[in-house]
Enzyme design. Structure first.
Site, PDB file in Angstrom:
ATOM      1  N   HIS A  15       0.816  -1.217   0.000  1.00 53.42           N
ATOM      2  CA  HIS A  15       0.000   0.000   0.000  1.00 53.42           C
ATOM      3  C   HIS A  15       0.847   1.262   0.000  1.00 53.42           C
ATOM      4  O   HIS A  15       0.333   2.370  -0.225  1.00 53.42           O
ATOM      5  CB  HIS A  15      -0.931   0.002   1.216  1.00 53.42           C
ATOM      6  N   ARG A  16       2.159   1.152   0.234  1.00 52.91           N
ATOM      7  CA  ARG A  16       3.035   2.318   0.105  1.00 52.91           C
ATOM      8  C   ARG A  16       3.173   2.731  -1.352  1.00 52.91           C
ATOM      9  O   ARG A  16       3.428   3.902  -1.664  1.00 52.91           O
ATOM     10  CB  ARG A  16       4.415   2.010   0.666  1.00 52.91           C
TER      11      ARG A  16
END
Length: 435
Positions: free
Chosen positions: A408-409
């Site tokens: 999700h980064r």
């Protein structure tokens, strides 16, 4: 003429230790330069180490099963002299007719390595009297639990080929060799390691040392799970047209000598979807000047493979440039090489996105852990017939689940959802691949 000590060399993988799997020589044996002395296991591969000296084996300084650091003394050879032509390791995938490409520290590559492999006691297998098959094919059949007598040969003069064995194995259940053993009389078995272990006769726990591929896998998965914030999404897919395409390809003369499975269409679908959502193919990179996102405009497609040595993730380099036929060949070669334990370290490096085919184990879906250095992994579930609504009517259709985990980064929910939807769309309608 003097005693020579052979130290565990750096086999060119950047690793610091290796396990002694099996000695190919014993004290008193006579060896020539390039005779194989020992087989070692690193975190990435099995490697045969040849002798840089000629002479008589003196002492084996390390026991089988022990893990030693690079540079440690492992064997002495006496009464001989240094090699005029230095040696190199016989990598698992090397051509026996060529010099090795991986060079040991302090040695070069000049001639063919001569194996002194001791034949292990063979496991009893079903009788295959009258079957024509070369020894390596028979060994592969034993490893895969295949009765050669039940394999239809396709080679010249009725010879069973490697492809025959692999094809036969793939038709059987993945659980074909799993048996339920009786409880042993001994309540606990302790596997000896390099350090002394107390002996226990009447206990209920078995201790297994963590090393080799298992150690590398544990380190990689722990690092990924606790550094990359994982998010998983999935969707069900009507894969009936994918199954129809697989059937047509199997019947096509162009694919007559190639294994074709739904994984081929899945691989093409992932490559196609990556082009539409490039961030799933990116990587989070920590640098001296802060973090950066590296977007790769090529696809090194990783395929998670369950092997006798543990989980390996070899990858197909520049998969985006391959035709359907070439991709099918690459998948077949990758799978076969992994099963035989011959995956080269270079084939496990540089991956950009991975597919894990959990469907072969009868699983519908999962939330896989991302391979380090990547930002996405896609899981293909088992494909089975289920009731499905088509044009307002319930019909039997081939249905599967496509799931994925993402960093999700690097990628947000809309991007990962769009990517999984694109993969599902291709499985539902493979004609999308035709442009």
């Amino acid at each position: 003429m003097s005693d020579q000590t052979f130290h565990l060399p750096d086999v060119g993988e950047g690793l610091t230790e290796a396990e002694i799997v099996s000695w190919r020589v014993a004290p008193g044996d006579t060896v020539d330069v390039n005779d194989v002395l020992v087989e070692i296991e690193t975190a990435k591969s099995l490697v045969e180490l040849p002798s840089p000296f000629a002479g008589t084996v003196g002492e084996l300084l390390v026991a089988e099963g022990a893990t030693v650091d690079v540079g440690a003394a492992i064997i002495t050879i006496s009464g001989g002299q240094d090699a005029a032509a230095p040696a190199s390791p016989a990598a698992p995938a090397a051509d026996p007719g060529e010099g090795s490409g991986s060079v040991l520290v302090g040695y070069g590559s000049a001639e063919q390595v001569h194996s002194r492999r001791r034949k292990p006691a063979e496991k009893p297998v079903a009788a295959s009297v009258g079957v024509v098959a070369k020894p390596p094919i028979r060994k592969l059949a034993r490893d895969l639990g295949v009765d050669l007598a039940s394999v239809v040969p396709s080679g010249p003069a009725g010879e069973v080929t490697r492809e025959d064995v692999v094809a036969h194995a793939s038709q059987a259940s993945v659980f074909r060799n799993i048996e339920t053993p009786e409880w042993p009389e001994v309540r606990e078995e302790t596997i000896a390691v390099a350090a002394a272990v107390s002996e226990v006769d009447d206990v209920r726990v078995e201790s297994i040392p963590v090393r080799g591929v298992r150690k590398a896998t544990a380190s990689a998965m722990t690092s990924s799970a606790y550094s990359a914030p994982h998010v998983s999404v999935w969707t069900d897919v009507d894969a009936t047209r994918t199954m129809e395409l697989v059937k047509r390809l199997k019947a096509s003369p162009d694919f007559a000598d190639i294994k074709v499975s739904p994984l081929l269409i899945m691989a093409r679908a992932v490559i196609w979807a990556v082009r539409r959502t490039p961030m799933v193919n990116a990587a989070w990179v920590e640098g001296d000047d802060g973090a950066q996102i590296s977007v790769r405009h090529y696809v090194n497609l990783g395929i998670a493979a369950a092997t006798p040595r543990g989980l390996l993730v070899p990858n197909i380099k520049d998969a985006q440039d391959l035709s359907m036929r070439d991709l099918a060949r690459a998948l077949e070669k990758l799978t076969l090489t992994a099963r035989e334990g011959r995956t080269a370290p270079a084939d496990q490096q540089g991956g950009t996105i991975t597919i894990t085919n959990i469907g072969v184990f009868g699983m519908d879906a999962g939330t896989p852990i991302i391979n380090p250095g990547e930002s996405g992994i896609v899981a293909l579930g088992t494909i089975r017939q289920k009731p499905w609504v088509v044009d307002g009517e319930v019909r039997p259709r081939w249905v599967t689940t496509v799931a994925g985990s993402f960093d999700h980064r690097v990628i947000d929910g809309d991007g990962m959802s769009r990517f999984i939807a694109d993969v599902a769309a291709v499985l539902e309608e493979p004609a999308l691949l035709v442009e």
